[in-house]
Design an enzyme around this catalytic site. Structure first.
Site, PDB file in Angstrom:
ATOM      1  N   ASP A  22       0.873  -1.660  -0.340  1.00 36.54           N
ATOM      2  CA  ASP A  22      -0.382   0.632   0.299  1.00 36.54           C
ATOM      3  C   ASP A  22       1.053   1.466   0.898  1.00 36.54           C
ATOM      4  O   ASP A  22       1.616   1.416   0.593  1.00 36.54           O
ATOM      5  CB  ASP A  22      -0.982   0.309   1.218  1.00 36.54           C
ATOM      6  N   ASN A  70     -10.394  -2.874  -6.471  1.00 43.27           N
ATOM      7  CA  ASN A  70      -9.506  -2.129  -7.272  1.00 43.27           C
ATOM      8  C   ASN A  70     -10.508  -1.499  -9.304  1.00 43.27           C
ATOM      9  O   ASN A  70     -10.017  -1.056  -9.333  1.00 43.27           O
ATOM     10  CB  ASN A  70      -8.013  -2.622  -7.757  1.00 43.27           C
TER      11      ASN A  70
END
Ligand code: FPP
Length: 241
Positions: A22, A70
């Site tokens: 991340d 996503n």
């Protein structure tokens, strides 16, 4: 990495590390670059860190590269991630198979163009005889994986049991993760390895994924090896209070 940590990894205390990579976007913002540049730098970091983990004796490495959620990102970011992934299939990811690492893609391959699916399957079959593993979660969701595993078990005429479900997970080639590392300061699992994380240890760092170094991996390993893992039982040698 110090000798004791290496020896403990070699003895099998840390067989599997999984990374939630991340912070690519924040890295790009801080550096005054585009988000896509952040992903490119993140991909380079993925290549280096995954290789390093195998070098220090961690036999199974998993990375969360693209989740089923996503797809909600802007089309331009999704297509840049697809292009990056596709180019890595021909280069960095293929190099893992040349180093005798088994490459497994976790997730549903059906939304990808046939040419990409062909490359993914080819890499998986070319490396299927190796035991050290790199799992790349791409179009992966933990809930989807569990439903998929149950469907596969039923289709194979098996009764649903923990063993049957585990046998049909995308990660069947690897033991459950010992350690899950998340970068960029977030403390969530985000639909990652929901089944397999049952007894995983978690490690969070504020380091943004593109800045992750080998020293940061060493720190996570040392922290992990300090912990007591009882897997729901009790410590047989608790020592004095
Ligand atoms: C999270 O950062 C990262 C992703 C959604 C993509 C991860 C992909 C890579 C590291 C590239 C890997 C590529 C290959 C070839 C395996 P973010 O964009 O959510 O960052 P932010 O939270 O700071 O915006």
């Amino acid at each position: 990495m110090d000798r004791e940590t290496k020896e403990r990894i070699a003895s099998g205390e840390l067989r599997h590390i999984a990374f939630i990579m991340d912070g690519n976007g924040r890295w790009a913002t801080r550096a005054g670059k585009s988000r896509n540049e952040g992903h490119r730098k993140g991909a380079k970091t993925f290549e280096e860190i995954a290789s390093y983990c195998h070098e220090i004796g961690v036999r199974h490495v998993t990375v969360y590269a693209f989740s089923t959620e996503n797809w909600r990102r802007p089309e331009s970011e999704v297509s840049a991630l697809m292009r990056l992934f596709s180019s890595y299939l021909d280069t960095a990811i293929r190099r893992f198979t040349e180093k005798k690492v088994r490459v497994v893609f976790l997730g549903d391959k059906t939304p990808f163009p046939p040419a990409i699916v062909k490359k993914m399957k080819r890499l998986e079959s070319d490396s299927s005889s190796y035991s050290d593993t790199l799992n790349i979660a791409f179009n992966y969701g933990g809930r989807e994986e569990i439903v998929h595993a149950c469907r596969e078990a039923l289709a194979a005429g098996e009764e649903i049991s923990e063993e049957a479900v585990a046998r049909h997970l995308y990660t069947a080639a690897s033991p459950d993760p010992d350690l899950i590392v998340r970068t960029a300061g977030e403390m969530r699992l985000s639909n990652f390895l929901l089944w397999q994380a049952a007894y995983a240890e978690f490690y969070y760092t504020d380091v943004l994924w593109p800045d992750m170094t080998f020293a940061d991996v060493d720190k996570a390993c040392v922290d992990f090896l300090r912990r007591k893992r009882n897997f729901g039982g009790i410590d047989p040698n608790p020592g004095p209070d």
